[in-house]
Design a protein around this motif. Structure first.
Motif, PDB file in Angstrom:
ATOM      1  N   CYS A 173       0.478  -1.015  -0.215  1.00 18.18           N
ATOM      2  CA  CYS A 173       0.291  -0.215  -0.328  1.00 18.18           C
ATOM      3  C   CYS A 173       1.037   1.624   0.342  1.00 18.18           C
ATOM      4  N   LYS A 174       1.884   1.196   0.640  1.00 19.24           N
ATOM      5  CA  LYS A 174       3.044   2.339   0.860  1.00 19.24           C
ATOM      6  C   LYS A 174       2.977   2.751  -0.595  1.00 19.24           C
ATOM      7  N   LYS A 175       4.240   1.687  -1.547  1.00 14.09           N
ATOM      8  CA  LYS A 175       4.705   1.424  -2.210  1.00 14.09           C
ATOM      9  C   LYS A 175       3.633   1.920  -3.591  1.00 14.09           C
ATOM     10  N   LEU A 176       2.626   1.608  -3.239  1.00 11.93           N
ATOM     11  CA  LEU A 176       1.425   2.376  -4.392  1.00 11.93           C
ATOM     12  C   LEU A 176       0.643   3.577  -3.792  1.00 11.93           C
ATOM     13  N   GLY A 177       1.035   4.363  -2.795  1.00 12.59           N
ATOM     14  CA  GLY A 177      -0.007   5.057  -2.667  1.00 12.59           C
ATOM     15  C   GLY A 177      -1.263   5.179  -2.049  1.00 12.59           C
ATOM     16  N   ILE A 178      -1.739   3.860  -1.487  1.00 10.69           N
ATOM     17  CA  ILE A 178      -2.769   3.684  -1.079  1.00 10.69           C
ATOM     18  C   ILE A 178      -3.115   3.764   0.283  1.00 10.69           C
ATOM     19  N   ARG A 179      -4.707   4.888   0.500  1.00 10.06           N
ATOM     20  CA  ARG A 179      -5.025   4.948   1.932  1.00 10.06           C
ATOM     21  C   ARG A 179      -4.629   3.811   2.682  1.00 10.06           C
ATOM     22  N   THR A 180      -3.820   3.320   3.855  1.00  9.86           N
ATOM     23  CA  THR A 180      -4.290   3.171   5.028  1.00  9.86           C
ATOM     24  C   THR A 180      -4.797   2.735   6.234  1.00  9.86           C
ATOM     25  N   ILE A 181      -6.013   2.369   6.693  1.00 10.52           N
ATOM     26  CA  ILE A 181      -6.489   2.753   7.961  1.00 10.52           C
ATOM     27  C   ILE A 181      -6.117   1.320   9.022  1.00 10.52           C
ATOM     28  N   THR A 182      -4.888   1.577  10.094  1.00 13.89           N
ATOM     29  CA  THR A 182      -5.127   0.630  11.175  1.00 13.89           C
ATOM     30  C   THR A 182      -5.063   0.662  12.073  1.00 13.89           C
ATOM     31  N   LEU A 183      -5.796  -1.004  13.148  1.00  8.55           N
ATOM     32  CA  LEU A 183      -6.296  -1.176  14.475  1.00  8.55           C
ATOM     33  C   LEU A 183      -4.905  -1.086  14.990  1.00  8.55           C
ATOM     34  N   LEU A 184      -4.662  -0.612  15.779  1.00  9.60           N
ATOM     35  CA  LEU A 184      -3.111  -0.453  16.330  1.00  9.60           C
ATOM     36  C   LEU A 184      -3.167  -0.731  17.831  1.00  9.60           C
ATOM     37  N   ASP A 185      -2.276  -2.304  18.278  1.00  6.76           N
ATOM     38  CA  ASP A 185      -1.830  -2.303  19.478  1.00  6.76           C
ATOM     39  C   ASP A 185      -0.734  -2.116  19.778  1.00  6.76           C
ATOM     40  N   THR A 186      -0.419  -2.274  21.224  1.00  2.00           N
ATOM     41  CA  THR A 186       0.766  -1.588  21.866  1.00  2.00           C
ATOM     42  C   THR A 186       2.105  -1.678  21.497  1.00  2.00           C
ATOM     43  N   ASN A 187       1.967  -2.618  20.255  1.00  2.00           N
ATOM     44  CA  ASN A 187       3.523  -3.357  19.941  1.00  2.00           C
ATOM     45  C   ASN A 187       3.169  -2.748  18.454  1.00  2.00           C
ATOM     46  N   SER A 188       2.617  -2.220  18.313  1.00  3.07           N
ATOM     47  CA  SER A 188       2.849  -1.778  16.823  1.00  3.07           C
ATOM     48  C   SER A 188       3.809  -0.213  16.670  1.00  3.07           C
ATOM     49  N   ASN A 189       3.732  -0.252  15.077  1.00 10.09           N
ATOM     50  CA  ASN A 189       4.383   1.404  14.800  1.00 10.09           C
ATOM     51  C   ASN A 189       3.499   2.008  14.244  1.00 10.09           C
ATOM     52  N   PRO A 190       2.518   4.006  15.165  1.00  9.04           N
ATOM     53  CA  PRO A 190       2.070   4.276  14.439  1.00  9.04           C
ATOM     54  C   PRO A 190       2.008   4.905  13.537  1.00  9.04           C
ATOM     55  N   GLU A 191       3.790   5.152  13.586  1.00  8.50           N
ATOM     56  CA  GLU A 191       4.048   6.301  12.536  1.00  8.50           C
ATOM     57  C   GLU A 191       4.409   5.398  10.540  1.00  8.50           C
ATOM     58  N   LEU A 192       3.539   3.932  10.501  1.00  9.93           N
ATOM     59  CA  LEU A 192       3.256   2.797   9.664  1.00  9.93           C
ATOM     60  C   LEU A 192       2.218   3.234   8.531  1.00  9.93           C
ATOM     61  N   ALA A 193       1.377   4.283   9.558  1.00 14.00           N
ATOM     62  CA  ALA A 193       0.086   4.165   9.633  1.00 14.00           C
ATOM     63  C   ALA A 193      -0.343   5.439   8.845  1.00 14.00           C
ATOM     64  N   ASP A 194      -1.340   5.790   8.025  1.00 16.31           N
ATOM     65  CA  ASP A 194      -1.870   6.298   7.104  1.00 16.31           C
ATOM     66  C   ASP A 194      -2.595   7.188   8.582  1.00 16.31           C
ATOM     67  N   LEU A 195      -3.774   6.535   9.070  1.00 10.16           N
ATOM     68  CA  LEU A 195      -5.011   6.630   9.848  1.00 10.16           C
ATOM     69  C   LEU A 195      -5.207   5.233  11.080  1.00 10.16           C
ATOM     70  N   PHE A 196      -5.609   5.207  11.911  1.00  9.95           N
ATOM     71  CA  PHE A 196      -5.180   4.475  12.986  1.00  9.95           C
ATOM     72  C   PHE A 196      -5.739   4.286  14.124  1.00  9.95           C
ATOM     73  N   ILE A 197      -6.696   3.359  14.493  1.00 17.20           N
ATOM     74  CA  ILE A 197      -7.316   3.312  15.971  1.00 17.20           C
ATOM     75  C   ILE A 197      -6.367   3.026  16.586  1.00 17.20           C
ATOM     76  N   PRO A 198      -5.797   3.144  17.964  1.00 14.08           N
ATOM     77  CA  PRO A 198      -5.638   2.000  19.436  1.00 14.08           C
ATOM     78  C   PRO A 198      -6.421   1.604  19.999  1.00 14.08           C
ATOM     79  N   MET A 199      -5.862   0.074  19.877  1.00 17.69           N
ATOM     80  CA  MET A 199      -6.748  -0.835  20.467  1.00 17.69           C
ATOM     81  C   MET A 199      -6.046  -2.144  20.906  1.00 17.69           C
ATOM     82  N   ASN A 200      -6.883  -2.782  21.428  1.00 22.58           N
ATOM     83  CA  ASN A 200      -6.328  -4.616  21.165  1.00 22.58           C
ATOM     84  C   ASN A 200      -6.553  -5.348  19.303  1.00 22.58           C
TER      85      ASN A 200
END
Length: 221
Positions: A173-200
């Protein structure tokens, strides 16, 4: 009420303090018995931001792909996508699915042709061995590509559950410029997502609850 229900099923619980990603620190509320607790006030804020983004994207005619192949997410991914007429991958991400779309599209076309053959009853005229081979190949293609067999081009938005497991999808997705939305747990890197929701992102019920919110937003837009 929604977030009270998410908390009841552990949606606020992150990973142990030994396995966290330091860049998730701003979204962590507390540390209880060696487990990080996410700040659900921020979770609600970020969820609302994502819902607003999806509403605008849908109104603009954007296509959405749900991705989540780990067992805790697989069923919720399929249900959420189907409820809002989106696409989904919930068994295995085939490398190059987006970056090598022209090749994958041929496999999708084959699956659609095999569907037609099945529907027309042509299989009944084939020898037993050939029929068995057909069913095996059809089952394989449908397992991995069934959720995108009507997808005509790469999606505009990809919703991801399980950042670490879906890192290949995220990189494509990053290579193609596709927007991403990620459910982010505490072991994730928020800088890798365009939009995110911090949660389990391991609790099946928590995943289902949040994906229902996103799919409802897409369905009503």
């Amino acid at each position: 009420m929604f977030f009270e229900n998410v908390v009841k099923v552990g949606g606020h619980l992150g990973h142990t303090t030994r396995t966290w990603h330091p860049k998730m620190a701003p979204y962590i509320f507390d540390n209880r018995d060696g487990v990080h607790v996410l700040d659900m006030v921020q979770t609600e804020i970020y969820l609302n931001q994502v819902k607003q983004f999806l509403s605008r994207a849908k109104q603009q005619g954007s296509t959405v792909l749900f991705v989540g192949t780990k067992p805790q997410a697989s069923n919720a991914i399929e249900l959420a996508a189907k409820s809002c007429n989106a696409f989904y991958i919930n068994q295995r991400w085939l490398g190059g699915l987006l970056t090598n779309w022209s090749t994958l599209r041929r496999s999708i076309a084959l699956l659609n042709r095999m569907d037609v053959i099945k529907d027309k009853g042509i299989l009944e005229t084939l020898p037993k061995k050939l029929k068995s081979s057909f069913y095996r190949e059809h089952a394989r293609l449908d397992k991995y590509l069934g959720g995108i067999k009507s997808m005509r081009s790469i999606p505009d938005v990809v919703i991801i559950v399980g950042q670490d497991k879906e890192n290949i999808a995220l990189n494509e997705c990053k290579k193609l410029g596709i927007r991403t939305i990620t459910l982010l747990d505490t072991n994730s890197n928020p800088e890798l997502a365009d939009l995110f929701i911090p949660m389990n992102d391991d609790s099946m019920k928590a995943i289902r609850s949040v994906l229902q919110q996103l799919s409802f937003e897409l369905a009503k837009a």
